[in-house]
Design a protein around this motif. Structure first.
Motif, PDB file in Angstrom:
ATOM      1  N   VAL A  78      40.320  37.103  18.826  1.00  0.00           N
ATOM      2  CA  VAL A  78      40.148  36.504  20.149  1.00  0.00           C
ATOM      3  C   VAL A  78      41.401  36.775  20.975  1.00  0.00           C
ATOM      4  O   VAL A  78      42.519  36.539  20.508  1.00  0.00           O
ATOM      5  CB  VAL A  78      39.892  34.988  20.056  1.00  0.00           C
ATOM      6  CG1 VAL A  78      39.631  34.410  21.450  1.00  0.00           C
ATOM      7  CG2 VAL A  78      38.719  34.696  19.125  1.00  0.00           C
ATOM      8  N   VAL A  79      41.227  37.268  22.194  1.00  0.00           N
ATOM      9  CA  VAL A  79      42.344  37.629  23.069  1.00  0.00           C
ATOM     10  C   VAL A  79      42.412  36.652  24.238  1.00  0.00           C
ATOM     11  O   VAL A  79      41.403  36.430  24.921  1.00  0.00           O
ATOM     12  CB  VAL A  79      42.192  39.070  23.604  1.00  0.00           C
ATOM     13  CG1 VAL A  79      43.318  39.403  24.585  1.00  0.00           C
ATOM     14  CG2 VAL A  79      42.156  40.061  22.448  1.00  0.00           C
ATOM     15  N   LYS A  80      43.586  36.073  24.449  1.00  0.00           N
ATOM     16  CA  LYS A  80      43.777  35.247  25.632  1.00  0.00           C
ATOM     17  C   LYS A  80      44.090  36.159  26.807  1.00  0.00           C
ATOM     18  O   LYS A  80      45.069  36.889  26.796  1.00  0.00           O
ATOM     19  CB  LYS A  80      44.919  34.246  25.433  1.00  0.00           C
ATOM     20  CG  LYS A  80      45.106  33.330  26.643  1.00  0.00           C
ATOM     21  CD  LYS A  80      46.155  32.265  26.410  1.00  0.00           C
ATOM     22  CE  LYS A  80      46.264  31.348  27.627  1.00  0.00           C
ATOM     23  NZ  LYS A  80      47.276  30.271  27.430  1.00  0.00           N
ATOM     24  N   GLU A  81      43.215  36.139  27.820  1.00  0.00           N
ATOM     25  CA  GLU A  81      43.372  37.027  28.960  1.00  0.00           C
ATOM     26  C   GLU A  81      44.389  36.470  29.951  1.00  0.00           C
ATOM     27  O   GLU A  81      44.575  35.264  30.067  1.00  0.00           O
ATOM     28  CB  GLU A  81      42.031  37.250  29.657  1.00  0.00           C
ATOM     29  CG  GLU A  81      40.958  37.877  28.774  1.00  0.00           C
ATOM     30  CD  GLU A  81      41.288  39.317  28.380  1.00  0.00           C
ATOM     31  OE1 GLU A  81      42.215  39.907  28.976  1.00  0.00           O
ATOM     32  OE2 GLU A  81      40.621  39.850  27.474  1.00  0.00           O
ATOM     33  N   GLY A  82      45.050  37.390  30.655  1.00  0.00           N
ATOM     34  CA  GLY A  82      46.119  37.027  31.563  1.00  0.00           C
ATOM     35  C   GLY A  82      45.637  36.618  32.942  1.00  0.00           C
ATOM     36  O   GLY A  82      44.438  36.582  33.227  1.00  0.00           O
ATOM     37  N   PRO A  83      46.566  36.335  33.834  1.00  0.00           N
ATOM     38  CA  PRO A  83      46.217  35.837  35.176  1.00  0.00           C
ATOM     39  C   PRO A  83      45.433  36.825  36.019  1.00  0.00           C
ATOM     40  O   PRO A  83      44.648  36.402  36.876  1.00  0.00           O
ATOM     41  CB  PRO A  83      47.580  35.518  35.800  1.00  0.00           C
ATOM     42  CG  PRO A  83      48.582  36.299  34.997  1.00  0.00           C
ATOM     43  CD  PRO A  83      48.025  36.361  33.617  1.00  0.00           C
ATOM     44  N   GLN A  88      40.220  37.663  38.789  1.00  0.00           N
ATOM     45  CA  GLN A  88      38.988  38.407  39.067  1.00  0.00           C
ATOM     46  C   GLN A  88      37.756  37.575  38.745  1.00  0.00           C
ATOM     47  O   GLN A  88      36.796  37.526  39.518  1.00  0.00           O
ATOM     48  CB  GLN A  88      38.955  39.699  38.258  1.00  0.00           C
ATOM     49  CG  GLN A  88      39.893  40.786  38.734  1.00  0.00           C
ATOM     50  CD  GLN A  88      39.716  42.068  37.937  1.00  0.00           C
ATOM     51  OE1 GLN A  88      38.686  42.280  37.288  1.00  0.00           O
ATOM     52  NE2 GLN A  88      40.723  42.917  37.949  1.00  0.00           N
ATOM     53  N   ARG A  89      37.791  36.915  37.594  1.00  0.00           N
ATOM     54  CA  ARG A  89      36.637  36.114  37.172  1.00  0.00           C
ATOM     55  C   ARG A  89      36.570  34.774  37.894  1.00  0.00           C
ATOM     56  O   ARG A  89      35.577  34.063  37.816  1.00  0.00           O
ATOM     57  CB  ARG A  89      36.698  35.867  35.659  1.00  0.00           C
ATOM     58  CG  ARG A  89      36.712  37.140  34.805  1.00  0.00           C
ATOM     59  CD  ARG A  89      35.372  37.830  34.831  1.00  0.00           C
ATOM     60  NE  ARG A  89      35.275  38.832  33.778  1.00  0.00           N
ATOM     61  CZ  ARG A  89      35.122  40.136  33.984  1.00  0.00           C
ATOM     62  NH1 ARG A  89      35.038  40.601  35.226  1.00  0.00           N
ATOM     63  NH2 ARG A  89      35.033  40.972  32.963  1.00  0.00           N
ATOM     64  N   LYS A  90      37.648  34.392  38.571  1.00  0.00           N
ATOM     65  CA  LYS A  90      37.724  33.121  39.297  1.00  0.00           C
ATOM     66  C   LYS A  90      37.587  31.923  38.353  1.00  0.00           C
ATOM     67  O   LYS A  90      36.797  31.002  38.567  1.00  0.00           O
ATOM     68  CB  LYS A  90      36.652  33.049  40.389  1.00  0.00           C
ATOM     69  CG  LYS A  90      36.675  34.203  41.376  1.00  0.00           C
ATOM     70  CD  LYS A  90      37.971  34.281  42.158  1.00  0.00           C
ATOM     71  CE  LYS A  90      37.949  35.406  43.182  1.00  0.00           C
ATOM     72  NZ  LYS A  90      39.248  35.616  43.854  1.00  0.00           N
ATOM     73  N   GLU A  93      41.058  29.475  32.828  1.00  0.00           N
ATOM     74  CA  GLU A  93      41.516  30.023  31.542  1.00  0.00           C
ATOM     75  C   GLU A  93      40.394  30.826  30.919  1.00  0.00           C
ATOM     76  O   GLU A  93      39.215  30.453  30.999  1.00  0.00           O
ATOM     77  CB  GLU A  93      41.972  28.911  30.604  1.00  0.00           C
ATOM     78  CG  GLU A  93      42.663  29.432  29.355  1.00  0.00           C
ATOM     79  CD  GLU A  93      43.832  28.559  28.902  1.00  0.00           C
ATOM     80  OE1 GLU A  93      44.184  28.640  27.716  1.00  0.00           O
ATOM     81  OE2 GLU A  93      44.382  27.820  29.728  1.00  0.00           O
ATOM     82  N   LEU A  94      40.762  31.925  30.259  1.00  0.00           N
ATOM     83  CA  LEU A  94      39.777  32.889  29.797  1.00  0.00           C
ATOM     84  C   LEU A  94      40.219  33.546  28.498  1.00  0.00           C
ATOM     85  O   LEU A  94      41.370  33.950  28.355  1.00  0.00           O
ATOM     86  CB  LEU A  94      39.575  33.963  30.878  1.00  0.00           C
ATOM     87  CG  LEU A  94      38.631  35.124  30.593  1.00  0.00           C
ATOM     88  CD1 LEU A  94      37.185  34.637  30.562  1.00  0.00           C
ATOM     89  CD2 LEU A  94      38.791  36.194  31.662  1.00  0.00           C
ATOM     90  N   TYR A  95      39.283  33.633  27.544  1.00  0.00           N
ATOM     91  CA  TYR A  95      39.490  34.359  26.293  1.00  0.00           C
ATOM     92  C   TYR A  95      38.350  35.361  26.129  1.00  0.00           C
ATOM     93  O   TYR A  95      37.234  35.139  26.615  1.00  0.00           O
ATOM     94  CB  TYR A  95      39.484  33.408  25.096  1.00  0.00           C
ATOM     95  CG  TYR A  95      40.648  32.453  25.034  1.00  0.00           C
ATOM     96  CD1 TYR A  95      41.747  32.719  24.218  1.00  0.00           C
ATOM     97  CD2 TYR A  95      40.651  31.276  25.774  1.00  0.00           C
ATOM     98  CE1 TYR A  95      42.813  31.834  24.147  1.00  0.00           C
ATOM     99  CE2 TYR A  95      41.714  30.397  25.718  1.00  0.00           C
ATOM    100  CZ  TYR A  95      42.789  30.681  24.899  1.00  0.00           C
ATOM    101  OH  TYR A  95      43.855  29.810  24.838  1.00  0.00           O
TER     102      TYR A  95
END
Length: 280
Positions: A78-83, A88-90, A93-95
């Motif tokens: 699982v990757v924690k995505e950056g700002p 982009q996804r609005k 917090e996103l993984y």
């Protein structure tokens, strides 16, 4: 849901003229709005056609952290995505991870951006049944149906709604909120390779939106794959068209919701009436 598409103009025509979605253009992509959320669907121009990501919203930061841990406990990277991607996804917090069953990229997130202006449809429609129910539902073919169902039950927190087995098809329908199903999984076959998206469904709040949309589709010459009809399990009244990327898009109305007295059933046909395949 994020798509990479090779025929962006055809997709724009479909989503705006048929489905009345509101485009929000940005560099390299178009976000499409259908409710109070900033967007529910993203198109990115590409030389090929593919599902870039399926997104699952989680109700709190604590639940998001727990889901990440559950995935990691199963050996899923699982990757924690950056700002930048969050912007982009609005979302707050996103993984991301690659689903070990379907093989596609999936994103789990918390805190979607809600717009302070009303949804402005690009044609006269009543709107979409979304809110806590999400965008709609997706149907995928999988290699190991039983293992895939177990993964989405035990790790992702879905529950079984019901089953349908007909002809050479075997499908399991699953819910993660009160929508009858947000995910359906079908056993793959010779012409239905595992990991491919069969269709995406969006649900109107007025059946006339679907009827007018069907007329527009016919007038535009967009391929209709399944004629209007009503499903046996979720009672959705809908039709299916072929998108410019090849997979199908279901335009529906009137789907059942899962309540506390829900009973899982096993159906022998996917339709109560209609829903005949075009060409046979």
């Amino acid at each position: 849901m994020a798509l990479k598409v090779s025929k962006l103009d055809a997709w724009r025509s479909l989503l705006e003229r048929v489905f009345g979605m509101e485009p929000r253009e940005r560099e390299g992509a178009i976000d499409y709005r259908i409710d109070s959320y900033h967007h529910r669907l993203t198109l990115t121009a590409d030389s090929t056609d593919s599902v870039e990501a399926i997104g699952w919203e989680v109700g709190s930061m604590a639940k998001l952290a727990a889901l990440v841990q559950s995935l990691q406990n199963q050996g899923v990277v699982v990757v924690k995505e950056g700002p930048d991607l969050c912007a982009q996804r609005k979302v707050k917090e996103l993984y991301s991870f690659t689903c070990p069953m379907i093989g596609n990229r999936q994103e789990i997130y918390y805190g979607p951006l809600v717009s302070n202006t009303p949804f402005a449809p690009s044609r006269g429609i009543s709107g979409y049944k979304t809110g806590n129910l999400g965008l709609g539902h997706v149907v995928y073919w999988v290699k190991d149906l039983a293992a895939s169902v177990k993964f989405y039950q035990d790790i992702m927190g879905f529950s079984i709604s019901d089953y349908i087995a007909w002809d050479d098809n075997d499908a399991v329908f699953m819910h993660c909120n009160v929508r009858h199903h947000t995910l359906a999984l079908m056993k793959d076959g010779p012409n239905t390779p595992a990991g491919e998206l069969m269709h995406l469904m969006v649900e109107a709040t007025d059946y006339n939106d679907v009827g007018y949309g069907y007329d527009i589709v016919r007038d535009m010459g967009i391929p209709v794959m399944i004629e209007p009809g009503k499903h046996s399990n979720d009672h959705m009244q809908s039709f299916y068209l072929q998108t410019p990327s090849g997979f199908w898009l279901e335009y529906g109305y009137g789907g059942r919701e899962i309540g506390p007295d829900w009973e899982i059933r096993n159906y022998d046909a996917p339709m109560l009436w209609g829903h005949r395949f075009v060409g046979g």
